[in-house]
Design an enzyme around this catalytic site. Sequence first.
Site, PDB file in Angstrom:
ATOM      1  N   GLU A  98      -2.149   9.632  19.911  1.00 46.97           N
ATOM      2  CA  GLU A  98      -2.583  11.030  20.048  1.00 46.97           C
ATOM      3  C   GLU A  98      -3.694  11.375  19.057  1.00 46.97           C
ATOM      4  O   GLU A  98      -4.691  12.017  19.415  1.00 46.97           O
ATOM      5  CB  GLU A  98      -1.388  11.968  19.839  1.00 46.97           C
ATOM      6  CG  GLU A  98      -0.339  11.910  20.943  1.00 46.97           C
ATOM      7  CD  GLU A  98       0.593  10.702  20.827  1.00 46.97           C
ATOM      8  OE1 GLU A  98       1.376  10.474  21.750  1.00 46.97           O
ATOM      9  OE2 GLU A  98       0.514   9.991  19.800  1.00 46.97           O
ATOM     10  N   GLU A 156      -9.518  -1.245   5.764  1.00 47.01           N
ATOM     11  CA  GLU A 156      -8.372  -1.392   6.657  1.00 47.01           C
ATOM     12  C   GLU A 156      -8.814  -1.422   8.106  1.00 47.01           C
ATOM     13  O   GLU A 156      -8.365  -2.233   8.906  1.00 47.01           O
ATOM     14  CB  GLU A 156      -7.392  -0.231   6.422  1.00 47.01           C
ATOM     15  CG  GLU A 156      -6.115  -0.319   7.246  1.00 47.01           C
ATOM     16  CD  GLU A 156      -5.148   0.806   6.929  1.00 47.01           C
ATOM     17  OE1 GLU A 156      -3.945   0.542   6.868  1.00 47.01           O
ATOM     18  OE2 GLU A 156      -5.598   1.950   6.732  1.00 47.01           O
ATOM     19  N   GLN A 174       0.837  -1.201   0.000  1.00 44.30           N
ATOM     20  CA  GLN A 174       0.000   0.000   0.000  1.00 44.30           C
ATOM     21  C   GLN A 174       0.872   1.252   0.000  1.00 44.30           C
ATOM     22  O   GLN A 174       1.574   1.517   0.972  1.00 44.30           O
ATOM     23  CB  GLN A 174      -0.917  -0.021   1.221  1.00 44.30           C
ATOM     24  CG  GLN A 174      -1.872   1.150   1.323  1.00 44.30           C
ATOM     25  CD  GLN A 174      -2.699   1.081   2.603  1.00 44.30           C
ATOM     26  OE1 GLN A 174      -2.513   0.192   3.432  1.00 44.30           O
ATOM     27  NE2 GLN A 174      -3.606   2.015   2.782  1.00 44.30           N
ATOM     28  N   GLY A 175       0.838   2.017  -1.090  1.00 45.53           N
ATOM     29  CA  GLY A 175       1.651   3.225  -1.211  1.00 45.53           C
ATOM     30  C   GLY A 175       0.844   4.483  -0.945  1.00 45.53           C
ATOM     31  O   GLY A 175       0.496   5.216  -1.881  1.00 45.53           O
ATOM     32  N   SER A 214       4.440  -1.595   4.210  1.00 48.02           N
ATOM     33  CA  SER A 214       4.568  -2.961   4.729  1.00 48.02           C
ATOM     34  C   SER A 214       4.682  -3.963   3.584  1.00 48.02           C
ATOM     35  O   SER A 214       3.920  -3.917   2.618  1.00 48.02           O
ATOM     36  CB  SER A 214       3.350  -3.311   5.582  1.00 48.02           C
ATOM     37  OG  SER A 214       3.205  -2.424   6.665  1.00 48.02           O
TER      38      SER A 214
END
Length: 379
Positions: A362, A242, A124-125, A159
């Site tokens: 965060e 995702e 996944q880019g 990844s």
Amino acid sequence: MDLTFTDAELAFRDELRAWFADHPATDPPGRDEDALYAWRRDYQRQMAADGWAAVHWPVEYGGRGATLTQSAIFFEELSRAGAPLPANVLGLLLAGPTIMVWGTPEQKERHLHPILTAEEIWCQGFSEPEAGSDLASLKTRAVRDGDDWVVTGQKVWTSGAQWAKWCMLVARTDTEAPKHKGLTYFLMDMEQEAVQVRPLRQITGEAEFNELFIEEARIPDANVLGGVGNGWKVALTTLMNERAGLGFSLQVRLRHLLDRLVAEADRRGLLDDPVVADRLGDLHLRTETLRLTAYRGLTAIEKYGQPGPEGSLLKWIWSDTNQQLTQLAADVMGPEALAAGGSWSYELLRARGNSIEGGTTEILKNIIAERVLGLPKAR
């Protein structure tokens, strides 16, 4: 929220359990990355042969047309059986479903079956050095040249890129349009000299993530997914998928680790220690909370048709709990937990990245504060 399985769901679970019993996974081959990947790839091929590699895919594409609850059952049983996550998990969970929604008949015919069988691996880019959480700020450019697009830019935190044949690539094709509207989603062939993969070595010694350096890579116009300038909408389809499958595989693996830790504490006679017992009890409570929150998120999808903000809460709880669990393992085992090559030393080191990957804690807290609690937006 009803956590009682229907007769059809119980039958699905029993059939899946029987398949895992007939196809036990061999022990993983140590921590060699290439060997581990080959082990996962071989097991995915076994699953694909019997229609178990992507149960959530429609039957016409090689899946089982599983419901959301059946998909959750699949991830739970996969982990309980000690079977590995499919090698082509990004292709099965992200690329495949996105191509089903936006792809042409030719794109579906070309790509879906090799995803299922792990013949062609996907990465996944999306993220870039200056565009992580803010995808619309990406700077990778794609310029049309005849029947091709010429792409130049950099991606990071990619990844599995070292094994990938294809990349889900989002690039900017219109610099004049508002930043969300000038993006296009491409299916990029990784096997060209213009695409260089450089590993990002982690504290565990693995190169789980990579950087991509793209210097005038060529992508045929036929590999545009969803139309030029429509990349933001196509990317949202990928991102929704995702989040949707995240919780169940995480929570089951966490339960496995906790059971291992309880057994280790028992072996050392520490279950009667009130401090250890209290911390283990707290981890048990957190793990059950994670499991029920995962099902709550599933209920929201079934009710409203899309994932809700519960996915952010799930990721936050898991990150915090997994880090606490691995720290307790170190406290229980002492220096032995840090022995090089040991499973607990790996878990302890790998957990350090949990609060960064997949959305930083965060950012997740802001999402929960604003979208779940209705608090004023952070300035």
